[in-house]
Design an enzyme around this catalytic site. Structure first.
Site, short mmCIF file in Angstrom:
data_model
loop_
_atom_site.label_atom_id
_atom_site.label_comp_id
_atom_site.label_asym_id
_atom_site.label_seq_id
_atom_site.Cartn_x
_atom_site.Cartn_y
_atom_site.Cartn_z
N ASP A 16 43.30 41.69 36.53
CA ASP A 16 42.88 40.53 35.74
C ASP A 16 43.24 39.29 36.54
OD1 ASP A 16 42.67 38.42 33.98
OD2 ASP A 16 43.37 39.60 32.27
N ILE A 17 42.25 38.52 36.92
CA ILE A 17 42.48 37.42 37.86
C ILE A 17 43.42 36.35 37.29
CG2 ILE A 17 40.52 35.92 37.28
CD1 ILE A 17 40.01 35.79 40.38
N ASN A 30 29.83 27.91 34.86
CA ASN A 30 28.41 27.55 34.76
C ASN A 30 28.27 26.07 35.10
OD1 ASN A 30 28.76 25.94 32.35
ND2 ASN A 30 28.93 27.86 31.21
N GLY A 38 33.37 35.66 29.64
CA GLY A 38 33.78 36.37 30.84
C GLY A 38 35.03 35.81 31.46
N VAL A 39 35.02 35.74 32.77
CA VAL A 39 36.21 35.30 33.49
C VAL A 39 36.52 33.83 33.18
CG1 VAL A 39 35.03 34.73 35.67
CG2 VAL A 39 37.40 35.51 35.71
N ASP A 40 35.49 33.04 32.98
CA ASP A 40 35.65 31.61 32.63
C ASP A 40 36.43 31.47 31.32
OD1 ASP A 40 35.08 29.00 31.55
OD2 ASP A 40 33.46 28.82 33.00
N THR A 124 28.15 38.73 38.74
CA THR A 124 27.83 40.13 38.39
C THR A 124 28.12 40.49 36.93
OG1 THR A 124 29.98 41.02 39.08
CG2 THR A 124 28.26 40.86 40.76
N GLY A 125 28.45 39.49 36.13
CA GLY A 125 28.64 39.71 34.69
C GLY A 125 27.43 39.19 33.94
N TYR A 127 25.56 36.83 34.53
CA TYR A 127 24.46 36.37 35.39
C TYR A 127 23.70 37.52 36.07
CZ TYR A 127 25.60 31.40 34.80
OH TYR A 127 25.79 30.14 34.30
P1 ADP Z 1 28.94 35.36 35.82
O1 ADP Z 1 28.37 34.49 34.73
O2 ADP Z 1 29.09 34.64 37.14
O3 ADP Z 1 28.21 36.66 35.94
P2 ADP Z 1 31.12 36.65 34.33
O4 ADP Z 1 32.45 36.06 33.99
O5 ADP Z 1 30.21 37.00 33.21
O6 ADP Z 1 30.46 35.63 35.38
O7 ADP Z 1 31.35 37.95 35.19
C1 ADP Z 1 31.74 37.95 36.54
C2 ADP Z 1 32.64 39.13 36.81
O8 ADP Z 1 33.97 38.82 36.36
C3 ADP Z 1 32.25 40.41 36.08
O9 ADP Z 1 32.31 41.48 37.01
C4 ADP Z 1 33.33 40.57 35.02
O10 ADP Z 1 33.59 41.94 34.75
C5 ADP Z 1 34.51 39.93 35.71
N1 ADP Z 1 35.63 39.48 34.85
C6 ADP Z 1 35.64 39.15 33.55
N2 ADP Z 1 36.89 38.78 33.16
C7 ADP Z 1 37.68 38.89 34.27
C8 ADP Z 1 39.07 38.69 34.55
N3 ADP Z 1 39.90 38.27 33.61
N4 ADP Z 1 39.52 38.92 35.81
C9 ADP Z 1 38.69 39.33 36.79
N5 ADP Z 1 37.37 39.53 36.60
C10 ADP Z 1 36.88 39.33 35.36
#
Ligand code: ADP
Length: 176
Positions: A16-17, A30, A38-40, A124-125, A127
């Site tokens: 988890d980043i 975005n 997601g990660v944001d 890759t989430g 988007y």
């Molecule tokens: P995007 O809109 O650029 O696709 P997302 O956040 O939807 O961004 O997804 C990008 C990647 O980040 C996906 O592979 C998702 O599984 C991953 N992700 C989501 N949460 C976390 C996290 N806490 N740490 C690392 N990667 C994450």
């Protein structure tokens, strides 16, 4: 898994980043920079409101570009926000825009004197960028760009699932 790219170390790991202790973590944001899922969502939730305040002042970020804020309450001191392309088949500049995200993030880090940073798998989430393609662009671009930024000591790719981690490991093996 890890390997050397010039003077820098590249680490591929599952995790988890928001828990990373690199100087900076990269956010897959975005264009509005006003927060998303997601990660944001995770970064703003853990980092607290200061990051969003700084994002509002910056006012937005074009696809393929990157901007920097503090890390708020995160372990990382900085967040580099980059905006990946929405995947629409691959014929609309998506590969170049995705490569630009990694390149610009490293440039912003370098300008700030940051020596270690962690990337999620951009685009890759939500988007929809196919991770088999995106992982190869991510690793190749970072390895190529690190040649221009020997002062960056470590870059990590932090994958959120074991499946994504396996895809990135395959991508590294293929590029070697
Ligand atoms: P995007 O809109 O650029 O696709 P997302 O956040 O939807 O961004 O997804 C990008 C990647 O980040 C996906 O592979 C998702 O599984 C991953 N992700 C989501 N949460 C976390 C996290 N806490 N740490 C690392 N990667 C994450």
């Amino acid at each position: 898994m890890e390997f050397q790219a010039g003077k820098s170390r590249v680490v591929i790991k599952e995790g988890d980043i928001v828990r990373e202790e690199t100087e900076a973590i990269v956010n897959a944001a975005n264009e509005t920079l006003l927060g998303g899922g997601g990660v944001d969502g995770a970064i703003h939730r853990v980092g607290g409101p200061q990051i969003l305040e700084e994002c509002k002042k910056i006012g937005g970020c074009k696809t393929g570009n990157a901007v920097i804020t503090s890390g708020g309450r995160l372990r990382a001191r900085y967040v580099i926000h980059t905006v990946g392309p929405v995947f629409r088949g691959g014929g609309r500049g998506e590969p170049e825009l995705l490569a630009s995200c990694y390149r610009r993030s490293l440039e912003v880090a370098s300008t700030q004197g940051i020596k270690s940073l962690a990337f999620p798998s951009i685009s890759t989430g939500a988007y929809n960028y196919p991770i088999e393609k995106a992982s190869r662009i991510a690793i190749k671009t970072v390895v190529d760009c690190l040649g221009n930024h020997p002062e960056i000591q470590e870059v990590r790719f932090v994958l959120f699932s074991s499946k994504d981690f396996a895809v990135y490991q395959d991508a590294v093996k293929e590029l070697k």
